[in-house]
Write a protein that holds these residues in place. Structure first.
Motif, PDB file in Angstrom:
ATOM      1  N   ALA A 231     -26.925  34.972 -56.286  1.00  0.00           N
ATOM      2  CA  ALA A 231     -27.752  34.791 -57.574  1.00  0.00           C
ATOM      3  C   ALA A 231     -27.838  36.229 -57.961  1.00  0.00           C
ATOM      4  N   ILE A 232     -28.354  37.177 -57.094  1.00  0.00           N
ATOM      5  CA  ILE A 232     -28.635  38.651 -56.546  1.00  0.00           C
ATOM      6  C   ILE A 232     -26.626  39.093 -56.980  1.00  0.00           C
ATOM      7  N   GLY A 233     -25.916  38.598 -56.982  1.00  0.00           N
ATOM      8  CA  GLY A 233     -24.539  39.223 -57.352  1.00  0.00           C
ATOM      9  C   GLY A 233     -23.875  39.583 -55.897  1.00  0.00           C
ATOM     10  N   ASN A 234     -24.040  41.376 -55.831  1.00  0.00           N
ATOM     11  CA  ASN A 234     -23.730  42.186 -55.368  1.00  0.00           C
ATOM     12  C   ASN A 234     -24.359  42.696 -54.079  1.00  0.00           C
ATOM     13  N   ALA A 235     -24.578  41.329 -53.593  1.00  0.00           N
ATOM     14  CA  ALA A 235     -25.512  41.403 -52.274  1.00  0.00           C
ATOM     15  C   ALA A 235     -24.632  40.628 -50.883  1.00  0.00           C
ATOM     16  N   ALA A 236     -24.522  41.244 -49.906  1.00  0.00           N
ATOM     17  CA  ALA A 236     -24.081  40.849 -48.133  1.00  0.00           C
ATOM     18  C   ALA A 236     -24.684  40.047 -47.356  1.00  0.00           C
ATOM     19  N   VAL A 237     -24.897  38.808 -46.655  1.00  0.00           N
ATOM     20  CA  VAL A 237     -25.402  38.530 -46.056  1.00  0.00           C
ATOM     21  C   VAL A 237     -25.661  38.795 -44.928  1.00  0.00           C
ATOM     22  N   GLY A 238     -26.882  39.036 -44.054  1.00  0.00           N
ATOM     23  CA  GLY A 238     -27.162  39.290 -42.609  1.00  0.00           C
ATOM     24  C   GLY A 238     -27.555  38.598 -41.642  1.00  0.00           C
ATOM     25  N   ASP A 246     -26.886  32.073 -30.947  1.00  0.00           N
ATOM     26  CA  ASP A 246     -27.192  31.438 -31.155  1.00  0.00           C
ATOM     27  C   ASP A 246     -25.845  30.290 -32.016  1.00  0.00           C
ATOM     28  N   GLY A 247     -24.710  30.961 -32.958  1.00  0.00           N
ATOM     29  CA  GLY A 247     -23.975  30.871 -33.387  1.00  0.00           C
ATOM     30  C   GLY A 247     -23.955  30.271 -34.785  1.00  0.00           C
ATOM     31  N   TRP A 248     -24.584  30.432 -35.307  1.00  0.00           N
ATOM     32  CA  TRP A 248     -24.503  29.924 -36.604  1.00  0.00           C
ATOM     33  C   TRP A 248     -24.349  31.019 -37.640  1.00  0.00           C
ATOM     34  N   ARG A 249     -24.298  32.708 -37.201  1.00  0.00           N
ATOM     35  CA  ARG A 249     -23.687  33.369 -37.898  1.00  0.00           C
ATOM     36  C   ARG A 249     -22.277  33.922 -37.208  1.00  0.00           C
ATOM     37  N   PRO A 250     -21.873  34.849 -37.854  1.00  0.00           N
ATOM     38  CA  PRO A 250     -20.520  35.076 -36.693  1.00  0.00           C
ATOM     39  C   PRO A 250     -20.866  36.347 -36.022  1.00  0.00           C
ATOM     40  N   ALA A 251     -20.831  36.790 -35.089  1.00  0.00           N
ATOM     41  CA  ALA A 251     -20.856  38.268 -34.406  1.00  0.00           C
ATOM     42  C   ALA A 251     -21.386  39.267 -35.499  1.00  0.00           C
ATOM     43  N   THR A 252     -20.503  39.156 -36.098  1.00  0.00           N
ATOM     44  CA  THR A 252     -20.694  41.179 -37.581  1.00  0.00           C
ATOM     45  C   THR A 252     -21.614  40.967 -38.301  1.00  0.00           C
ATOM     46  N   ASP A 253     -22.109  39.735 -37.896  1.00  0.00           N
ATOM     47  CA  ASP A 253     -22.827  39.598 -39.259  1.00  0.00           C
ATOM     48  C   ASP A 253     -24.791  40.489 -38.173  1.00  0.00           C
ATOM     49  N   GLN A 254     -23.980  40.401 -37.293  1.00  0.00           N
ATOM     50  CA  GLN A 254     -25.889  40.515 -36.700  1.00  0.00           C
ATOM     51  C   GLN A 254     -25.998  42.159 -37.394  1.00  0.00           C
TER      52      GLN A 254
END
Lengths: 329, 249
Positions: A231-238, A246-254
């Protein structure tokens, strides 16, 4: 008058944003030392020379293109040998690299070949007499170190986003340079280059980051964070380490002490309590927003703005309101 | 396999730091030290390799006698022996450190030399690839996966928005990122055994640093934030503040 070198990074035949940042920094350094020339180096597969002229826009006087079938991908030994050869060939005051995955690998090799000083992950620099002075965040961003680089050339790798490249149009002379060693003789070769999700913004380059923690309870609920970022448009997810462990997200997102260290304009922490290990990665964001059900959570101590309450009600509402704002913009 | 793992003793990052009177270093009072985060991953990678393929892990660390505590911890995790390259002051210049390490490593006959991706204190991430250059060895940095077989290795390293798979010949230098292997805890038996394992002390041959600390500053504390409100009803006020006060939306 001594020249300044910039190594311009390309991937898949395209210049990366950090390429312009390195050239712009070299231009600043050259102007500060009396207006010497900026020489850029550009490696790539045949055809990469078509990208050389663009570097002139940010102040490169000369672009040395190293074109070779084997150099469409990064080759640590060939790149390092060729940059070192170039720096040896003439009197260079300084050389700029990106503190990217590639530049962080390349710059130390070149420094060791030349016995030169290298400051890494630099956010700011100035020339002072024979030395270069550089600022470098250390101790997980808790200490800013001012470093003196002695001797020429001084090597610097620039933290992505720490310089805003301004256009300084000039017509760059484009010349070709042969690799300083035979790429076939390299002992390390990239056999595969995978783009994960190329449309996703990288955490290091995003001006807004929405990040999620254990408060989201399940991997599926991360959709709330992704929806807000979209919704914000130019945002990344961490994410926090608990979440990547816990494997909810890849390690590279940490984001955190053992993950990425980020400093976006806006950081929205969703369901993150604020463990020291996480704060280490994001404490230098300009504005921090925290959404958490526990009013005593440490994240509220460093957040500029906080909302206490149930994220499962607050985040969808925030997403909806931001969509409305964006529609009217 | 003969594997060297280079580890650094760093301050515990969870502490609150203050500066020494010279404004060029941290006030040592009250600092607690530990093994660098990524160095722990590197050691775990080394230990797992020798468990599978046989061999020995040798630890190296540069610094004052305090590093012996960190080396003993690594010995307790399973390394066979340790070398302290002694100096009272560990320079900020990665190349000076790399020179001292290379001088020790060059005659060691190592198949692999492992480092953490970056030391959490100086945050340079340069010593691994610099040491590789000084020893003229192939090097892959910041790896998140590793496979070693028949004198060759395959490693994966993460890039911005992608990843590279690299192949290399041995001997080689690798720097290890998080996520590859969680460091084990030392067992009581390991801790007892570590006390008897060899720990050699030699002078560090650092040479003259060309990168020196001019000064250190502590970034100002963040001004105290505020709770905008409770529950979803606070969202419009938050948006107003982000637009008009923080000006980030």
């Amino acid at each position: 008058m001594a020249a300044v070198l910039a190594v311009a990074e390309a991937r898949n035949g395209e210049l990366r944003k950090v390429a312009f940042e390195a050239v712009a920094a070299a231009r600043q350094a050259a102007d500060a030392s009396g207006g010497g020339e900026v020489h850029a180096m550009l490696f790539g597969a045949p055809g990469i020379s078509a990208r050389a002229e663009a570097l002139g826009r940010f102040g490169a006087d000369v672009v040395s293109v190293v074109e070779h079938e084997a150099l469409g991908r990064y080759s640590p030994e060939v790149f390092a040998a060729t940059v070192a050869e170039r720096l040896r060939a003439s009197d260079y005051r300084a050389a700029f690299f990106a503190a990217s995955a590639e530049g962080r690998d390349l710059a130390p090799r070149v420094a060791a070949k030349l016995g030169a000083s290298l400051a890494s992950d630099v956010t700011d620099f100035q020339l002072q007499g024979d030395a270069v002075i550089a600022r470098h965040p250390a101790y997980t961003g808790k200490v800013i170190v001012t470093l003196r680089l002695m001797g020429s050339p001084a090597l610097l790798s620039l933290r992505p986003g720490s310089i805003t490249p301004s256009e300084q149009p000039r017509t760059a002379r484009v010349e070709t340079m042969a690799p300083a060693m035979d790429p076939a003789a390299a002992r390390v070769t990239v056999t595969e280059l995978s783009a994960q999700i190329s449309t996703r913004l990288d955490l290091g380059e995003a001006s807004i980051i929405v990040s999620g923690g254990r408060g989201l309870r399940t991997a599926e609920n991360f959709k709330l964070v992704e929806d807000l970022a979209a919704a914000i448009g130019n945002a990344a997810v961490g994410a926090t380490r608990a979440v990547t462990d816990d494997g909810w997200r890849p390690a590279t997102d940490q984001i955190g002490q053992t993950g990425r260290l980020v400093s976006p304009d806006l950081y929205i922490a969703v369901g993150i309590s604020g463990a020291v290990q996480h704060l280490a990665g994001m404490r230098n964001a300009k504005t921090i927003v925290a959404i958490n059900k526990d009013k005593d959570a440490p994240i509220f101590k460093i957040a500029d703005y906080g909302i206490v309450g149930d994220l499962f009600e607050i985040v969808p509402r925030l997403t909806e309101e931001i969509r409305k704002v964006r529609q009217n913009q | 396999m003969k594997i060297a793992v280079c580890i650094k003793r760093v301050p515990d990052m969870e502490m609150r730091f203050s500066l020494a009177s010279d404004r060029k270093s941290l006030d040592p009072a009250g600092l607690k030290f530990e093994m660098g985060d990524f160095d722990g991953y590197a050691l775990e990678v080394g230990l797992q390799l020798i468990e599978k393929q046989g061999g020995e892990v040798v630890l190296l660390s540069i610094g004052p006698d305090g590093v012996q505590e960190t080396l003993r911890k690594g010995l307790a995790m399973g390394a066979g022996r340790a070398v302290q390259l002694k100096t009272e002051d560990v320079p900020f210049d990665g190349l000076a450190i790399a020179r001292a390490l290379a001088a020790e490593l060059k005659t060691g006959g190592y198949d692999l030399i492992l480092f953490g991706r970056v030391a959490t204190d100086t945050a340079n991430g340069t010593v691994g690839p610099m040491t590789a250059e000084l020893l003229d060895l192939p090097c892959v940095t910041s790896i998140s996966e590793l496979d070693i077989a028949d004198g060759r290795g395959t490693a994966r390293r993460e890039l911005e928005g992608g990843a590279e798979t690299m192949q290399f010949s041995l001997p080689a230098v690798l720097t290890i990122d998080e996520g590859i292997a969680r460091p084990r805890l030392a067992s009581l038996k390991g801790i007892m055994a570590a006390k008897k394992k060899p720990l050699e002390v030699k002078p560090a041959q650092l040479g003259e640093p060309r990168l020196v600390v001019e000064s250190m500053t502590l970034p100002p504390d963040r001004p105290p934030g505020r709770i905008v409100g409770e529950g979803a009803d606070a969202v419009p006020e938050l948006l107003r503040l982000l637009k008009t006060e923080a000006k980030v939306l």
